[in-house]
Scaffold this motif. Structure first.
Motif, short mmCIF file in Angstrom:
data_model
loop_
_atom_site.label_atom_id
_atom_site.label_comp_id
_atom_site.label_asym_id
_atom_site.label_seq_id
_atom_site.Cartn_x
_atom_site.Cartn_y
_atom_site.Cartn_z
N GLN A 1 0.81 -1.21 0.00
CA GLN A 1 0.00 0.00 0.00
C GLN A 1 0.85 1.26 0.00
O GLN A 1 0.45 2.29 -0.52
CB GLN A 1 -0.93 0.00 1.22
N ASN A 2 2.06 1.16 0.58
CA ASN A 2 2.91 2.34 0.68
C ASN A 2 3.83 2.52 -0.52
O ASN A 2 4.53 3.52 -0.62
CB ASN A 2 3.75 2.26 1.96
N THR A 3 3.86 1.54 -1.41
CA THR A 3 4.69 1.68 -2.60
C THR A 3 4.17 2.84 -3.44
O THR A 3 3.00 2.87 -3.81
CB THR A 3 4.65 0.39 -3.44
N PRO A 4 5.03 3.81 -3.74
CA PRO A 4 4.55 4.94 -4.56
C PRO A 4 4.18 4.49 -5.96
O PRO A 4 4.78 3.56 -6.52
CB PRO A 4 5.73 5.90 -4.56
N SER B 1 -7.56 7.74 -7.05
CA SER B 1 -6.56 6.73 -6.71
C SER B 1 -5.30 7.33 -6.10
O SER B 1 -4.53 6.61 -5.46
CB SER B 1 -6.18 5.93 -7.97
N LEU B 2 -5.07 8.60 -6.32
CA LEU B 2 -3.84 9.23 -5.84
C LEU B 2 -3.74 9.20 -4.33
O LEU B 2 -4.73 9.38 -3.61
CB LEU B 2 -3.77 10.68 -6.31
N LYS C 1 -4.01 15.93 -2.71
CA LYS C 1 -4.00 14.53 -2.29
C LYS C 1 -2.63 14.11 -1.76
O LYS C 1 -2.44 12.96 -1.37
CB LYS C 1 -4.39 13.62 -3.47
N GLY C 2 -1.67 15.01 -1.77
CA GLY C 2 -0.33 14.70 -1.29
C GLY C 2 0.58 14.12 -2.35
O GLY C 2 1.68 13.66 -2.04
N ALA C 3 0.15 14.14 -3.61
CA ALA C 3 0.96 13.62 -4.72
C ALA C 3 1.91 14.69 -5.24
O ALA C 3 1.78 15.88 -4.90
CB ALA C 3 0.07 13.11 -5.83
N ILE C 4 2.85 14.28 -6.06
CA ILE C 4 3.86 15.17 -6.61
C ILE C 4 3.65 15.29 -8.11
O ILE C 4 3.98 14.37 -8.87
CB ILE C 4 5.27 14.62 -6.33
N PRO C 5 3.07 16.40 -8.58
CA PRO C 5 2.85 16.55 -10.03
C PRO C 5 4.11 17.00 -10.75
O PRO C 5 4.93 17.73 -10.19
CB PRO C 5 1.76 17.63 -10.08
#
Length: 251
Positions: A24-27, A90-91, A135-139
Motif C-alpha cells: 500500500q505504501n509503494t509509490p 486513486s492518488l 491529495k499529497g501527490a507530486i505533479p
C-alpha cells in the motif's frame, strides 16, 4: 502447545500486515496524456509504442507505473470523460503524476478536444496540479514531444505553437517540476537527422511490416526504439530536476 499455536498465527498475521503495508505504501507513478504517452494494444506485434509504455524498463521495483494516457485525448476530453477523476480518486500521498497534453488540445476543428492555450488549457493544467497536490501527490508538468517535421532545408519546424510555452509558464508560476519534452525530443530528432530520425517513428513501405501491410508514414507516434530514446532523455532530465526520484531509477 496451544500458546505456541496462537503465537504462530499471530506471527503470520503480522507478517501479512507488513507485506500489505509495503504494498500500500509503494509509490505509484501515474501518467496522464495522449497517444504519444499511451500503452498500445498488441504490444508484441504492434510497432507503435507510447513512451509511457516503456517507462517501467528504466525504473526499479520500488515504484509502480500506472499509465492512464489514452489515444486522441486532450486535457479537456480527458476530464470530460471522467478519466481525471478516476486517477484523482486513486492518488495518495507520495505518488507521482506526470502530465503531458498538447497534441490534441490543438485540434481547432474539434470542439470536444480543442482548448485555447492561455485559458482552458492553462486552467486544466492548473487543475491537475492543484488537485493532485491536495491529495499529497507530486505533479510533474511536461511539454508535448515534437513531431518529426523537417522542411526542405533540413530544419525541424515546430507544430505546437504556444502550448509548450503555457506549460512552462504554469510550471514556473505554480513551482512545479517541469520536464521540457519539447526541447529534449527536438534535440533527439536533430541528432538523428532527416533520414535516420524515421527510426524514431513509424515508417514502413507496403509489405515491410505485417502490422501495416499497406505501409505507414507517421511522424507523430513513436516506434519501440523511439519510445526508449524519449524515455532515456526524460529520465536523465528527471534525475537532474527531481533529486528524490533517483532512488527509483535502475542502475
Amino acid at each position: 502447545m496451544r500458546y505456541t499455536y496462537y503465537r504462530a498465527l499471530l506471527g503470520i498475521a503480522l507478517l501479512c500486515s507488513i507485506n500489505i503495508g509495503f504494498s500500500q505504501n509503494t509509490p505509484v507513478l501515474y501518467l496522464i496524456g495522449d497517444s504519444t504517452m499511451a500503452d498500445k494494444k498488441d504490444p508484441d506485434t504492434n510497432p507503435e509504442h507510447g513512451w509511457g509504455q516503456v517507462l517501467h524498463e528504466f525504473l526499479n521495483d520500488s515504484i509502480r507505473v500506472s499509465n492512464h494516457a489514452v489515444n486522441g485525448r486532450s486535457s479537456k476530453s480527458f476530464i470530460a470523460e471522467g478519466r481525471w477523476q478516476t486517477v484523482l480518486d486513486s492518488l495518495k500521498k507520495g505518488d507521482y503524476l506526470f502530465i503531458q497534453f498538447g497534441h490534441n488540445d490543438e485540434k481547432i476543428m474539434d470542439s470536444t478536444r480543442y482548448t485555447f492555450p492561455y485559458t482552458q488549457y492553462r486552467y486544466n493544467l492548473e487543475r491537475f496540479v492543484n488537485e493532485s497536490r491536495a491529495k499529497g501527490a507530486i505533479p510533474v508538468l511536461m511539454s508535448p514531444i515534437v513531431r518529426r517535421n523537417f522542411n526542405d532545408q533540413g530544419v525541424l519546424v515546430d507544430t505546437h505553437g504556444e502550448y509548450p510555452l503555457v506549460v512552462r509558464m504554469t510550471a514556473k508560476e505554480l513551482d512545479v517540476p517541469f520536464i521540457d519534452m519539447q526541447f529534449l525530443t527536438e534535440r533527439l530528432e536533430k541528432s538523428y537527422g532527416v533520414a535516420d530520425s524515421k527510426k524514431l517513428h513509424l515508417h514502413f513501405k507496403p509489405g515491410e511490416n505485417p502490422y501495416y501491410p499497406d505501409g505507414k508514414e507517421d511522424d507523430t507516434h513513436l516506434s519501440y526504439f523511439g519510445a526508449q530514446q524519449v524515455v532515456n532523455e526524460a529520465v536523465k532530465s528527471l534525475a537532474l530536476r527531481l533529486e528524490g526520484f533517483k532512488i527509483f531509477l535502475k542502475n
